[in-house]
Write a protein that holds these residues in place. Structure first.
Motif, PDB file in Angstrom:
ATOM      1  N   GLY A 196       0.663  -4.414   8.778  1.00  0.00           N
ATOM      2  CA  GLY A 196       0.819  -4.006   7.387  1.00  0.00           C
ATOM      3  C   GLY A 196       1.583  -5.020   6.562  1.00  0.00           C
ATOM      4  N   ILE A 197       2.680  -5.522   7.111  1.00  0.00           N
ATOM      5  CA  ILE A 197       3.467  -6.531   6.406  1.00  0.00           C
ATOM      6  C   ILE A 197       2.655  -7.810   6.246  1.00  0.00           C
ATOM      7  CG2 ILE A 197       5.517  -7.991   6.558  1.00  0.00           C
ATOM      8  CD1 ILE A 197       6.907  -5.631   7.973  1.00  0.00           C
ATOM      9  N   GLY A 198       1.906  -8.164   7.308  1.00  0.00           N
ATOM     10  CA  GLY A 198       1.066  -9.356   7.231  1.00  0.00           C
ATOM     11  C   GLY A 198      -0.014  -9.235   6.179  1.00  0.00           C
ATOM     12  N   LEU A 199      -0.579  -8.033   6.016  1.00  0.00           N
ATOM     13  CA  LEU A 199      -1.602  -7.817   4.990  1.00  0.00           C
ATOM     14  C   LEU A 199      -1.035  -8.060   3.598  1.00  0.00           C
ATOM     15  CD1 LEU A 199      -4.378  -6.758   4.010  1.00  0.00           C
ATOM     16  CD2 LEU A 199      -3.377  -4.470   4.027  1.00  0.00           C
ATOM     17  N   TRP A 259     -10.674  -7.361  11.514  1.00  0.00           N
ATOM     18  CA  TRP A 259     -10.499  -8.111  12.754  1.00  0.00           C
ATOM     19  C   TRP A 259      -9.113  -7.897  13.341  1.00  0.00           C
ATOM     20  CZ3 TRP A 259      -7.316 -12.408  13.897  1.00  0.00           C
ATOM     21  CH2 TRP A 259      -7.560 -12.988  15.151  1.00  0.00           C
ATOM     22  N   LEU A 260      -8.084  -7.906  12.486  1.00  0.00           N
ATOM     23  CA  LEU A 260      -6.720  -7.673  12.961  1.00  0.00           C
ATOM     24  C   LEU A 260      -6.571  -6.250  13.497  1.00  0.00           C
ATOM     25  CD1 LEU A 260      -4.658  -9.469  10.166  1.00  0.00           C
ATOM     26  CD2 LEU A 260      -4.908 -10.190  12.553  1.00  0.00           C
ATOM     27  N   GLY A 261      -7.213  -5.284  12.835  1.00  0.00           N
ATOM     28  CA  GLY A 261      -7.164  -3.910  13.323  1.00  0.00           C
ATOM     29  C   GLY A 261      -7.779  -3.771  14.704  1.00  0.00           C
ATOM     30  N   ALA A 312       3.510   1.983   1.133  1.00  0.00           N
ATOM     31  CA  ALA A 312       4.949   2.031   0.886  1.00  0.00           C
ATOM     32  C   ALA A 312       5.531   0.636   0.723  1.00  0.00           C
ATOM     33  CB  ALA A 312       5.646   2.766   2.037  1.00  0.00           C
ATOM     34  N   VAL A 313       5.143  -0.281   1.601  1.00  0.00           N
ATOM     35  CA  VAL A 313       5.624  -1.669   1.506  1.00  0.00           C
ATOM     36  C   VAL A 313       5.180  -2.302   0.192  1.00  0.00           C
ATOM     37  CG1 VAL A 313       5.406  -3.990   2.488  1.00  0.00           C
ATOM     38  CG2 VAL A 313       5.756  -2.029   3.996  1.00  0.00           C
ATOM     39  N   SER A 314       3.925  -2.073  -0.164  1.00  0.00           N
ATOM     40  CA  SER A 314       3.381  -2.656  -1.385  1.00  0.00           C
ATOM     41  C   SER A 314       4.071  -2.106  -2.627  1.00  0.00           C
ATOM     42  CB  SER A 314       1.873  -2.397  -1.459  1.00  0.00           C
ATOM     43  OG  SER A 314       1.321  -2.909  -2.645  1.00  0.00           O
ATOM     44  N   VAL A 315       4.241  -0.796  -2.671  1.00  0.00           N
ATOM     45  CA  VAL A 315       4.876  -0.171  -3.836  1.00  0.00           C
ATOM     46  C   VAL A 315       6.289  -0.702  -4.025  1.00  0.00           C
ATOM     47  CG1 VAL A 315       5.815   2.003  -4.709  1.00  0.00           C
ATOM     48  CG2 VAL A 315       3.484   1.928  -3.849  1.00  0.00           C
ATOM     49  N   VAL A 316       7.055  -0.794  -2.950  1.00  0.00           N
ATOM     50  CA  VAL A 316       8.446  -1.247  -3.048  1.00  0.00           C
ATOM     51  C   VAL A 316       8.501  -2.743  -3.372  1.00  0.00           C
ATOM     52  CG1 VAL A 316      10.607  -1.574  -1.797  1.00  0.00           C
ATOM     53  CG2 VAL A 316       9.313   0.548  -1.516  1.00  0.00           C
ATOM     54  N   PRO A 372      -2.503 -12.457  -0.241  1.00  0.00           N
ATOM     55  CA  PRO A 372      -2.210 -13.677  -1.009  1.00  0.00           C
ATOM     56  C   PRO A 372      -3.099 -14.861  -0.640  1.00  0.00           C
ATOM     57  CG  PRO A 372      -0.172 -12.622  -0.331  1.00  0.00           C
ATOM     58  CD  PRO A 372      -1.283 -11.896   0.375  1.00  0.00           C
ATOM     59  N   VAL A 373      -3.347 -15.056   0.654  1.00  0.00           N
ATOM     60  CA  VAL A 373      -4.134 -16.221   1.076  1.00  0.00           C
ATOM     61  C   VAL A 373      -5.595 -16.079   0.673  1.00  0.00           C
ATOM     62  CG1 VAL A 373      -5.000 -17.504   3.074  1.00  0.00           C
ATOM     63  CG2 VAL A 373      -2.587 -16.844   2.968  1.00  0.00           C
ATOM     64  N   THR A 374      -6.194 -14.919   0.936  1.00  0.00           N
ATOM     65  CA  THR A 374      -7.611 -14.737   0.599  1.00  0.00           C
ATOM     66  C   THR A 374      -7.834 -14.779  -0.908  1.00  0.00           C
ATOM     67  OG1 THR A 374      -7.324 -12.314   0.711  1.00  0.00           O
ATOM     68  CG2 THR A 374      -8.138 -13.425   2.690  1.00  0.00           C
ATOM     69  N   ALA A 375      -6.934 -14.163  -1.680  1.00  0.00           N
ATOM     70  CA  ALA A 375      -7.079 -14.197  -3.141  1.00  0.00           C
ATOM     71  C   ALA A 375      -6.848 -15.603  -3.682  1.00  0.00           C
ATOM     72  CB  ALA A 375      -6.104 -13.215  -3.784  1.00  0.00           C
ATOM     73  N   TRP A 376      -5.883 -16.328  -3.113  1.00  0.00           N
ATOM     74  CA  TRP A 376      -5.619 -17.695  -3.569  1.00  0.00           C
ATOM     75  C   TRP A 376      -6.817 -18.588  -3.278  1.00  0.00           C
ATOM     76  CZ3 TRP A 376      -5.131 -22.530  -1.222  1.00  0.00           C
ATOM     77  CH2 TRP A 376      -4.569 -23.529  -2.024  1.00  0.00           C
ATOM     78  N   LEU A 377      -7.413 -18.445  -2.089  1.00  0.00           N
ATOM     79  CA  LEU A 377      -8.597 -19.229  -1.761  1.00  0.00           C
ATOM     80  C   LEU A 377      -9.745 -18.917  -2.723  1.00  0.00           C
ATOM     81  CD1 LEU A 377      -8.611 -18.991   2.149  1.00  0.00           C
ATOM     82  CD2 LEU A 377      -8.150 -21.031   0.771  1.00  0.00           C
TER      83      LEU A 377
END
Length: 439
Positions: A336-339, A120-122, A413-417, A345-350
């Protein structure tokens, strides 16, 4: 015009990755950095050098090469995950299914929510066509704990009574088992994107997707994996011919044979090969669970997995400073940063909140509040995302391919770092708290 890769550079790249795989883990043992962070940075620096065009692997032009390289990396890592997990899964025992409760919630609730939100965000933020938006969500669905060794289980436990072998660390178990299964469970959504891209109405893709891609291929993949693992385990441990009992001879290459046989059979039968490899590994692990042979096989797989992962990260790093991020807009970067920081985090926490207070039949409780937060946070994106994007764009024509590659590359890249830097201190903190409670 076809882009030709210099074979000499390929040899150099493999040699560098092998050298780094030998030296880097020990060198970083006292530093809160994971080897993937260093490899990605090293690749980015290499990309700034005046490399000839034939020495660069370009994701769009060299899509087929990248697809098969990441495909091999993923299936090797899935065998490693399946062999490493100590917690058994008895399909005839409801109590056993309950012990995997966090995994099922992450797969059945968290992953579809994350795919739908990202798609949806895409569509809304990046203006992607529906098929491209679905592909973005599906490609970024799989988690990849192999890129941060501190959040995965260490390996098979063999020096214990068979009935006592189980996972003590619920966070590492949840992340590792999730990654082992969602690499295959994301495939139906990748196929959905492919079907939508080539169809005009729901009738063109709906029945096929719901009946075969979502259910049939999953069943075929799992069954073939289980049967292959059972047959290989019977041969390795209980064959009447001593020469076939590889568990006694200590030949660890059976694990690699199991990878290729289970994957090849499932693909030929039009099932999901990723699920077949994981199911094969779990079935292999279920027989003679305290045998040292499992540790031997895991060591071989783990070393090959590490080498292949480092090669892919070097290639990704080089590509990032050679035009991969050229189509990345500020909206794509924000998505990307929001993902990484919000959607996962939100979907997995829910998902983990569902049944959070339930106990198994044996009275064992699952993830606590802090453990749920850590599990939700470490949704690492990596090799699987590259494979799915390369695979799908080779099967069907998608619009905005450059945007898809730039966004996926940036997210990885964001995730790895981020996860590579935070994994060690967060997991150490959780380990210390657990030790305090136990004492």
């Amino acid at each position: 015009m076809e882009h030709l890769i210099d074979a000499n550079f390929v040899y150099l790249l493999i040699g560098l990755a092998l050298l780094i795989a030998v030296v880097l883990p020990a060198a970083l043992r006292t530093v809160a950095l994971s080897p993937p962070v260093v490899l990605l940075a090293l690749g980015a620096l290499m990309g700034l050098l005046p490399l000839p065009d034939a020495a660069q692997l370009k994701p769009i032009e060299d899509r087929a090469v990248l697809e098969h390289l990441t495909e091999l990396t993923v299936i090797i890592s899935l065998m490693g995950v399946g062999l490493a997990l100590d917690r058994p899964l008895n399909i005839r025992s409801w109590a056993s299914w309950q012990r995997w409760g966090a995994t099922w919630r992450l797969l059945a609730i968290g992953m579809p929510l994350a795919i739908a939100t990202t798609a949806w965000l895409g569509w809304w933020v990046l203006g992607l066509a529906p098929a491209s938006a679905i592909l973005l969500g599906a490609a970024l669905a799989p988690t990849d704990p192999v890129l941060a060794s501190d959040v995965q289980v260490e390996g098979p436990t063999t020096e214990a009574d068979e009935e006592e072998i189980d996972e003590r660390d619920e966070v590492r178990f949840a992340l590792t088992s999730e990654a082992g299964l969602n690499d295959g469970m994301a495939f139906p959504f990748v196929h959905l994107a492919i079907l939508v891209a080539g169809a005009t109405t729901f009738a063109d893709w709906g029945p096929t997707w719901f009946g075969w891609d979502l259910v049939g291929m999953v069943v075929v993949g799992v069954l073939i994996g289980m049967l292959t693992g059972w047959a290989l385990a019977k041969a390795a441990f209980r064959s009447r011919r001593p020469s076939i009992r590889t568990a006694e001879t200590g030949e660890p290459l059976l694990a690699l044979a199991a990878v290729l046989v289970s994957y090849g059979l499932a693909q030929v039968a039009h099932g999901y090969g990723f699920l077949a490899v994981f199911a094969c590994a779990m079935t292999l692990r279920s027989m003679e669970r305290s045998a040292d042979y499992h540790a031997l096989m895991h060591q071989v797989v783990e070393r090959l997995e590490r080498l292949l992962t480092l090669i892919v990260l070097l290639v990704l790093g080089v590509a990032m400073t050679n035009g991969l991020l050229g189509s990345l807009s500020w909206k794509g970067a924000a998505l990307g940063i929001g993902l990484v920081l919000v959607v996962r985090p939100v979907t997995a926490w829910l998902a983990l909140r569902v049944g959070a207070g339930a106990r198994t039949k044996e009275g064992q409780k699952g993830l606590g509040r802090r453990e749920r937060l850590a599990t939700a946070f470490f949704g690492i994106r990596g090799i699987g995302s590259i494979y799915y994007l390369a695979y799908a764009t080779g099967v069907e024509e998608f619009g905005d391919v450059e945007t898809l590659w730039s966004t996926v590359g940036f997210v990885i890249a964001v995730s790895v770092v981020l996860h590579g830097v935070t994994a060690t201190p967060v997991m150490r903190w959780l380990d210390d708290r657990r030790a305090t409670v136990e004492n």
